[in-house]
Design a protein around this motif. Structure first.
Motif, short mmCIF file in Angstrom:
data_model
loop_
_atom_site.label_atom_id
_atom_site.label_comp_id
_atom_site.label_asym_id
_atom_site.label_seq_id
_atom_site.Cartn_x
_atom_site.Cartn_y
_atom_site.Cartn_z
N ASP A 96 0.86 -1.18 0.00
CA ASP A 96 0.00 0.00 0.00
C ASP A 96 0.89 1.24 0.00
N CYS A 97 0.89 1.98 -1.11
CA CYS A 97 1.75 3.16 -1.25
C CYS A 97 1.03 4.42 -0.77
N GLY A 98 1.72 5.21 0.06
CA GLY A 98 1.09 6.40 0.63
C GLY A 98 -0.05 6.00 1.53
N ALA A 99 0.23 5.08 2.46
CA ALA A 99 -0.81 4.37 3.19
C ALA A 99 -1.52 5.19 4.25
N GLY A 100 -0.93 6.32 4.68
CA GLY A 100 -1.55 7.07 5.76
C GLY A 100 -1.63 6.24 7.01
N ILE A 101 -2.82 6.14 7.61
CA ILE A 101 -3.00 5.34 8.82
C ILE A 101 -3.37 3.90 8.51
N GLY A 102 -3.34 3.53 7.23
CA GLY A 102 -3.66 2.16 6.84
C GLY A 102 -5.12 1.93 6.52
N ARG A 103 -5.83 2.99 6.15
CA ARG A 103 -7.25 2.88 5.83
C ARG A 103 -7.51 1.88 4.72
N VAL A 104 -6.76 2.00 3.63
CA VAL A 104 -6.92 1.08 2.50
C VAL A 104 -6.37 -0.31 2.84
N SER A 105 -5.26 -0.35 3.55
CA SER A 105 -4.68 -1.63 3.92
C SER A 105 -5.67 -2.46 4.73
N LYS A 106 -6.24 -1.87 5.77
CA LYS A 106 -7.12 -2.61 6.67
C LYS A 106 -8.44 -2.99 6.01
N ASN A 107 -9.04 -2.06 5.28
CA ASN A 107 -10.39 -2.27 4.77
C ASN A 107 -10.45 -2.97 3.42
N LEU A 108 -9.38 -2.86 2.63
CA LEU A 108 -9.39 -3.43 1.28
C LEU A 108 -8.39 -4.56 1.10
N LEU A 109 -7.13 -4.33 1.47
CA LEU A 109 -6.08 -5.28 1.13
C LEU A 109 -5.94 -6.44 2.12
N MET A 110 -6.02 -6.17 3.41
CA MET A 110 -5.81 -7.23 4.40
C MET A 110 -6.86 -8.33 4.37
N PRO A 111 -8.11 -8.03 4.02
CA PRO A 111 -9.06 -9.13 3.88
C PRO A 111 -8.74 -10.07 2.72
N LEU A 112 -7.89 -9.63 1.80
CA LEU A 112 -7.61 -10.40 0.59
C LEU A 112 -6.22 -11.01 0.54
N PHE A 113 -5.24 -10.36 1.18
CA PHE A 113 -3.85 -10.78 1.05
C PHE A 113 -3.27 -11.24 2.39
N ALA A 114 -2.40 -12.26 2.31
CA ALA A 114 -1.82 -12.85 3.52
C ALA A 114 -0.92 -11.87 4.26
N LYS A 115 -0.19 -11.04 3.52
CA LYS A 115 0.67 -10.02 4.11
C LYS A 115 0.51 -8.72 3.34
#
Length: 266
Positions: A96-115
C-alpha cells in the motif's frame, strides 16, 4: 513521448538523468501543463510534509474531511479488484503506497492478502497505522497476522524489494511526486512485482489535458493520458481503467488504472 524510454527499459538500467533529459526534450510545458522544476523540487516535497503533519491521524483526516466517502471508496476499489480476477494463490503479499494510517490496507487489502506492507512518510501516520490495522474497530476486524513491514519513507526515496508483491496499490499520493520521481517509482514498482502481479493506481484526474496545482497541500492533479503515458514508459501495459462511481459532486473525477509488466519479446 510514449516511445522515449520504453524501448530501452530492458536493455540497460534506467538512469534518472536519462528520464529527466527525455521529459525536458518532450516538455509538457509546451501544452501549458504544470511541471515541478528540479529547482523547486525540495520545496515541493517539504511543503507537502508540513501540510500532512497538521492533519489528524484519523479516517476523516486521511480523506480531507470527507470521511463519509470511506465506505463508497472501499466498495468501488473492492469491486475493481474482483474484476481483475486475482487468483487465491496469487494473494500472498501486497503493498500500500502512501498508506496514511492504513485505511486502505485494513479495509481493502488485508481481507484479501496474507501479508500487506505499507509505505508512509509521515511518522505519526505510520505509528497510527500499526495500531489501526491490527485492532478490531466496530464491525471492522483487525489483522495482526497480516500486517507486514511499515516503511516510514517518502515514495520518491522508497526502494521496494524485487519480485516480492502480487499487488501494489497506490491511492491519492502520486500527485505529491514530481514527474521524474513518478516515472522512476513506476520502474521500481514494476521490478517489485512477481510474475502475474498487478499495479493499481487510484487518483484524482483532471477533466482536461491540463495539470492542476494545489498550493495548499503541495500536490498536482494530472490528466489520465499522462498516467497512461508514464506507465507505458515504465514498462507496463494497462489492463483496465474504471472511474469511481457515486462520489459527491464537485470533486475531481477519480479513476482506477490497473496495469501489469509488459511481456518481454524474444
Amino acid at each position: 513521448m510514449e516511445d522515449i524510454i520504453k524501448d530501452n527499459l530492458e536493455k540497460k538500467p534506467l538512469k534518472k538523468e536519462d528520464i529527466k533529459d527525455n521529459l525536458e526534450e518532450k516538455s509538457l510545458e509546451k501544452e501549458e501543463n504544470y511541471l515541478v522544476s528540479q529547482n523547486s523540487k525540495s520545496e515541493f516535497y517539504l511543503n507537502a510534509q508540513k501540510y500532512w503533519a497538521k492533519i489528524p491521524a484519523t479516517v476523516n483526516g486521511m480523506l480531507g474531511g470527507l470521511g463519509y466517502i470511506n465506505a463508497l471508496d472501499i466498495q468501488g476499489s473492492n469491486y475493481f479488484l474482483r474484476e481483475l480476477k486475482i487468483k487465491d494463490a496469487s494473494r500472498t503479499c501486497a503493498l500500500d503506497c502512501g498508506a496514511g494510517i492504513g485505511r486502505v490496507s485494513k479495509n481493502l487489502l488485508m481481507p484479501l492478502f496474507a501479508k500487506v506492507d505499507l509505505v508512509e512518510q509521515d511518522q505519526a501516520f505510520a505509528e497510527k497505522a500499526h495500531e489501526y490495522c491490527v485492532k478490531d474497530s466496530g464491525a471492522v476486524l483487525g489483522y495482526p497476522n497480516r500486517l507486514g513491514e511499515i516503511y516510514n519513507i517518502g515514495l520518491q526515496n522508497f526502494q521496494p524489494d524485487v519480485n516480492k508483491y502480487n499487488l501494489v496499490w497506490s491511492q491519492w499520493v502520486l500527485g505529491h511526486l514530481t514527474d521524474v520521481d513518478l516515472l522512476l517509482l513506476f520502474v521500481r514498482i514494476r521490478k517489485s512485482l512477481i510474475a502475474g502481479g498487478h499495479f493499481v493506481i487510484k487518483e484524482n484526474i483532471t477533466s482536461t489535458r491540463q495539470v492542476e496545482k494545489d498550493d495548499e497541500d503541495s500536490s498536482v492533479a494530472r490528466p489520465l493520458k499522462m498516467y497512461e503515458t508514464f506507465l507505458k514508459q515504465a514498462g507496463f501495459r494497462i489492463v483496465k481503467i474504471t472511474q469511481q462511481k457515486n462520489f459527491p459532486k464537485g470533486l475531481y473525477p477519480v479513476y482506477m488504472i490497473a496495469s501489469r509488466p509488459q511481456q518481454k519479446t524474444k
